[in-house]
Write a protein that holds these residues in place. Structure first.
Motif, PDB file in Angstrom:
ATOM      1  N   PHE A 129      63.277  28.333 121.029  1.00 14.61           N
ATOM      2  CA  PHE A 129      64.719  28.130 121.157  1.00 14.61           C
ATOM      3  C   PHE A 129      65.425  28.456 119.844  1.00 14.61           C
ATOM      4  O   PHE A 129      66.480  29.099 119.856  1.00 14.61           O
ATOM      5  N   LEU A 130      64.866  28.028 118.730  1.00 14.95           N
ATOM      6  CA  LEU A 130      65.488  28.319 117.429  1.00 14.95           C
ATOM      7  C   LEU A 130      65.499  29.827 117.155  1.00 14.95           C
ATOM      8  O   LEU A 130      66.476  30.352 116.606  1.00 14.95           O
ATOM      9  N   ALA A 131      64.427  30.503 117.541  1.00 14.81           N
ATOM     10  CA  ALA A 131      64.400  31.956 117.381  1.00 14.81           C
ATOM     11  C   ALA A 131      65.471  32.607 118.261  1.00 14.81           C
ATOM     12  O   ALA A 131      66.130  33.576 117.859  1.00 14.81           O
ATOM     13  N   HIS A 132      65.651  32.052 119.449  1.00 12.70           N
ATOM     14  CA  HIS A 132      66.701  32.555 120.352  1.00 12.70           C
ATOM     15  C   HIS A 132      68.089  32.369 119.735  1.00 12.70           C
ATOM     16  O   HIS A 132      68.909  33.283 119.756  1.00 12.70           O
ATOM     17  N   VAL A 133      68.349  31.211 119.161  1.00 18.91           N
ATOM     18  CA  VAL A 133      69.650  30.941 118.543  1.00 18.91           C
ATOM     19  C   VAL A 133      69.912  31.929 117.404  1.00 18.91           C
ATOM     20  O   VAL A 133      71.037  32.403 117.225  1.00 18.91           O
ATOM     21  N   PHE A 189      73.676  20.831 117.991  1.00 18.42           N
ATOM     22  CA  PHE A 189      74.675  21.746 117.433  1.00 18.42           C
ATOM     23  C   PHE A 189      75.812  20.908 116.870  1.00 18.42           C
ATOM     24  O   PHE A 189      76.273  19.953 117.506  1.00 18.42           O
ATOM     25  N   SER A 190      76.270  21.290 115.679  1.00 20.27           N
ATOM     26  CA  SER A 190      77.328  20.532 115.015  1.00 20.27           C
ATOM     27  C   SER A 190      77.966  21.412 113.954  1.00 20.27           C
ATOM     28  O   SER A 190      77.392  22.429 113.542  1.00 20.27           O
ATOM     29  N   PHE A 191      79.149  20.985 113.488  1.00 27.12           N
ATOM     30  CA  PHE A 191      79.754  21.628 112.325  1.00 27.12           C
ATOM     31  C   PHE A 191      79.109  21.125 111.035  1.00 27.12           C
ATOM     32  O   PHE A 191      79.453  21.580 109.953  1.00 27.12           O
ATOM     33  N   GLY A 192      78.164  20.224 111.162  1.00 23.74           N
ATOM     34  CA  GLY A 192      77.431  19.733 110.005  1.00 23.74           C
ATOM     35  C   GLY A 192      77.387  18.222 109.969  1.00 23.74           C
ATOM     36  O   GLY A 192      78.336  17.551 110.378  1.00 23.74           O
ATOM     37  N   VAL A 193      76.246  17.686 109.513  1.00 21.39           N
ATOM     38  CA  VAL A 193      76.089  16.248 109.330  1.00 21.39           C
ATOM     39  C   VAL A 193      75.751  15.996 107.862  1.00 21.39           C
ATOM     40  O   VAL A 193      75.465  16.931 107.099  1.00 21.39           O
ATOM     41  N   SER A 194      75.774  14.748 107.452  1.00 24.42           N
ATOM     42  CA  SER A 194      75.436  14.412 106.071  1.00 24.42           C
ATOM     43  C   SER A 194      74.020  14.878 105.743  1.00 24.42           C
ATOM     44  O   SER A 194      73.135  14.873 106.609  1.00 24.42           O
ATOM     45  N   GLU A 214      88.049  33.869 105.933  1.00 25.48           N
ATOM     46  CA  GLU A 214      87.401  32.567 105.885  1.00 25.48           C
ATOM     47  C   GLU A 214      86.765  32.287 107.245  1.00 25.48           C
ATOM     48  O   GLU A 214      87.248  32.768 108.278  1.00 25.48           O
ATOM     49  N   HIS A 215      85.691  31.507 107.229  1.00 24.35           N
ATOM     50  CA  HIS A 215      84.953  31.256 108.471  1.00 24.35           C
ATOM     51  C   HIS A 215      84.566  29.787 108.589  1.00 24.35           C
ATOM     52  O   HIS A 215      84.360  29.101 107.583  1.00 24.35           O
ATOM     53  N   ILE A 216      84.449  29.333 109.827  1.00 28.09           N
ATOM     54  CA  ILE A 216      83.892  28.025 110.150  1.00 28.09           C
ATOM     55  C   ILE A 216      82.495  28.264 110.727  1.00 28.09           C
ATOM     56  O   ILE A 216      82.322  29.097 111.625  1.00 28.09           O
ATOM     57  N   THR A 217      81.513  27.526 110.208  1.00 29.07           N
ATOM     58  CA  THR A 217      80.119  27.714 110.619  1.00 29.07           C
ATOM     59  C   THR A 217      79.686  26.612 111.578  1.00 29.07           C
ATOM     60  O   THR A 217      79.987  25.439 111.373  1.00 29.07           O
ATOM     61  N   THR A 218      78.998  27.011 112.620  1.00 29.31           N
ATOM     62  CA  THR A 218      78.339  26.069 113.529  1.00 29.31           C
ATOM     63  C   THR A 218      76.851  26.058 113.186  1.00 29.31           C
ATOM     64  O   THR A 218      76.237  27.118 113.037  1.00 29.31           O
ATOM     65  N   PHE A 219      76.277  24.861 113.072  1.00 32.40           N
ATOM     66  CA  PHE A 219      74.883  24.719 112.669  1.00 32.40           C
ATOM     67  C   PHE A 219      74.019  24.293 113.854  1.00 32.40           C
ATOM     68  O   PHE A 219      74.465  23.574 114.746  1.00 32.40           O
ATOM     69  N   GLU A 277      67.032  14.397 104.469  1.00 34.27           N
ATOM     70  CA  GLU A 277      65.758  15.087 104.283  1.00 34.27           C
ATOM     71  C   GLU A 277      64.997  15.246 105.595  1.00 34.27           C
ATOM     72  O   GLU A 277      64.157  16.136 105.717  1.00 34.27           O
ATOM     73  N   ALA A 278      65.283  14.405 106.551  1.00 31.88           N
ATOM     74  CA  ALA A 278      64.558  14.463 107.823  1.00 31.88           C
ATOM     75  C   ALA A 278      65.079  15.541 108.757  1.00 31.88           C
ATOM     76  O   ALA A 278      64.413  15.899 109.728  1.00 31.88           O
ATOM     77  N   ILE A 279      66.275  16.058 108.479  1.00 32.16           N
ATOM     78  CA  ILE A 279      66.930  16.978 109.420  1.00 32.16           C
ATOM     79  C   ILE A 279      67.160  18.338 108.787  1.00 32.16           C
ATOM     80  O   ILE A 279      67.690  18.440 107.670  1.00 32.16           O
ATOM     81  N   ALA A 280      66.768  19.372 109.491  1.00 28.29           N
ATOM     82  CA  ALA A 280      67.037  20.752 109.067  1.00 28.29           C
ATOM     83  C   ALA A 280      68.343  21.205 109.693  1.00 28.29           C
ATOM     84  O   ALA A 280      68.558  21.022 110.895  1.00 28.29           O
ATOM     85  N   GLN A 281      69.222  21.775 108.871  1.00 28.13           N
ATOM     86  CA  GLN A 281      70.491  22.329 109.351  1.00 28.13           C
ATOM     87  C   GLN A 281      70.521  23.807 108.998  1.00 28.13           C
ATOM     88  O   GLN A 281      70.491  24.162 107.821  1.00 28.13           O
ATOM     89  N   THR A 282      70.600  24.653 109.998  1.00 32.36           N
ATOM     90  CA  THR A 282      70.585  26.097 109.795  1.00 32.36           C
ATOM     91  C   THR A 282      71.833  26.705 110.418  1.00 32.36           C
ATOM     92  O   THR A 282      72.170  26.365 111.561  1.00 32.36           O
ATOM     93  N   PRO A 283      72.548  27.585 109.702  1.00 31.34           N
ATOM     94  CA  PRO A 283      73.702  28.243 110.326  1.00 31.34           C
ATOM     95  C   PRO A 283      73.288  28.966 111.605  1.00 31.34           C
ATOM     96  O   PRO A 283      72.320  29.729 111.609  1.00 31.34           O
ATOM     97  N   ALA A 284      73.992  28.685 112.674  1.00 30.83           N
ATOM     98  CA  ALA A 284      73.710  29.342 113.949  1.00 30.83           C
ATOM     99  C   ALA A 284      74.618  30.558 114.134  1.00 30.83           C
ATOM    100  O   ALA A 284      74.170  31.643 114.472  1.00 30.83           O
ATOM    101  N   TRP A 285      75.894  30.370 113.932  1.00 31.78           N
ATOM    102  CA  TRP A 285      76.875  31.452 113.999  1.00 31.78           C
ATOM    103  C   TRP A 285      78.143  30.974 113.299  1.00 31.78           C
ATOM    104  O   TRP A 285      78.261  29.796 112.945  1.00 31.78           O
ATOM    105  N   ARG A 286      79.086  31.868 113.131  1.00 33.79           N
ATOM    106  CA  ARG A 286      80.352  31.488 112.517  1.00 33.79           C
ATOM    107  C   ARG A 286      81.485  32.277 113.155  1.00 33.79           C
ATOM    108  O   ARG A 286      81.288  33.381 113.663  1.00 33.79           O
ATOM    109  N   TYR A 287      82.664  31.680 113.125  1.00 37.94           N
ATOM    110  CA  TYR A 287      83.875  32.300 113.643  1.00 37.94           C
ATOM    111  C   TYR A 287      84.927  32.348 112.525  1.00 37.94           C
ATOM    112  O   TYR A 287      84.972  31.457 111.664  1.00 37.94           O
ATOM    113  N   ARG A 288      85.749  33.355 112.602  1.00 35.51           N
ATOM    114  CA  ARG A 288      86.836  33.471 111.628  1.00 35.51           C
ATOM    115  C   ARG A 288      87.838  32.335 111.820  1.00 35.51           C
ATOM    116  O   ARG A 288      88.107  31.897 112.940  1.00 35.51           O
TER     117      ARG A 288
END
Length: 295
Positions: free
Chosen positions: A287-291, A146-151, A265-270, A154-165
């Motif tokens: 686990f990804l389906a749960h998230v 879980f992160s606010f985002g990495v560079s 405006e929102h901040i997204t956690t990936f 191609e090897a890493i999938a980043q999917t929005p998990a949730w976001r907060y205002r």
């Protein structure tokens, strides 16, 4: 030698008292079923059925064997369940990397709910920086992160998990602190505390995108490396700040006020994981389906 299949076949015939119905029930041809029952009678040295013109009847020995068979088969199912449960308890844990010092309530909710729905897959959680998380995912040292985002990688999938205002963070006594909402351009008229690009690259990138929608250039009052350091500097009057609502709830302080922005405006956690050539493992897929249910 009496085999378990002999007892299963016998129990089916004894309960149906009919070879045809028993063969349909356990999905076997009548001929091998009948032969298995005869083999069992020969091994035991006693007749188990009386063959009558209209069907079968259990002998006293057959009736006793049916009673014992039922006990044995029930006990066998209990043993199988116990073995499976033991195996589940000792499965390798799912390794989770948490970057950027994320302390949002939704992350805790994610972990707590997972422990309820999948206790057989424990979580092993490790805190790290965003770049460390990317490396750990590439090297398969962690399974998910879980992160606010990495560079982009191609090897890493980043999917929005949730976001907060996004909320404005103000030191107590600030002239904007009495507002119900704060327009972002008014907030950015004051020196803004930023975050360290090396430590929090994803969060900084999101903050910049939000700011550039409303102002060409903000006056920066410095950069913090951690959320606790960020809040401490604001409380000390070093500048104003921006933070997601999840963290303002997690780090409530009397000397810092969190006021909603007038803009949505929102901040997204990936949630992040490594792409796999032949598909991801089933526990990670679950686990990804749960998230995804938490967004």
């Amino acid at each position: 030698m009496i085999e378990l299949r002999h007892l299963r076949y016998f129990a089916a015939v004894a309960e149906e008292l009919n070879f045809r119905r028993a063969s349909e029930r356990i999905h076997i041809e009548q001929s091998p079923l009948s032969r298995a029952v005869r083999d069992l009678e020969e091994d035991l040295g006693v007749p188990l059925f009386v063959r009558l013109p209209r069907g079968l009847k259990l002998t006293p020995a057959g009736l006793k064997l049916l009673t014992e068979c039922r006990k044995l088969l029930v006990q066998l199912e209990r043993v199988k369940r116990t073995v499976r449960h033991t195996h589940a308890l000792y499965q390798a844990p799912m390794r989770v990397g948490v970057a950027d010092g994320i302390a949002q309530p939704r992350l805790s909710e994610c972990f707590n709910r997972w422990r309820l729905i999948a206790p057989e897959v424990p979580l092993e959680i490790e805190e790290m920086r965003a770049r460390e998380l990317a490396n750990a995912l590439r090297n398969e040292e962690v399974d998910v992160g879980f992160s606010f985002g990495v560079s982009d990688d191609e090897a890493i999938a980043q999917t929005p998990a949730w976001r907060y205002r996004v909320m404005a963070l103000l030191p107590r006594g600030h002239e904007l602190a009495e507002r119900f909402t704060v327009p972002l351009p008014e907030l950015l008229a004051f020196p803004l505390l930023s975050c360290n690009e090396e430590r929090l690259p994803g969060l900084l990138a999101q903050m910049r995108l939000i700011m550039h929608k409303h102002i060409e250039q903000a006056t920066l009052a410095g950069a913090a490396s951690t959320l606790s350091g960020y809040v401490t500097r604001i409380a000390a009057g070093a500048g104003v700040g921006l933070a997601d609502a999840g963290h303002t709830w997690a780090l409530q302080r009397d000397d810092v006020l969190a006021v909603p922005l007038a803009e949505e405006e929102h901040i997204t956690t990936f949630v992040l994981h490594k792409h796999q050539r032949f598909g991801i493992a089933e526990p990670l897929k679950r686990f990804l389906a749960h998230v995804s249910t938490l967004s």
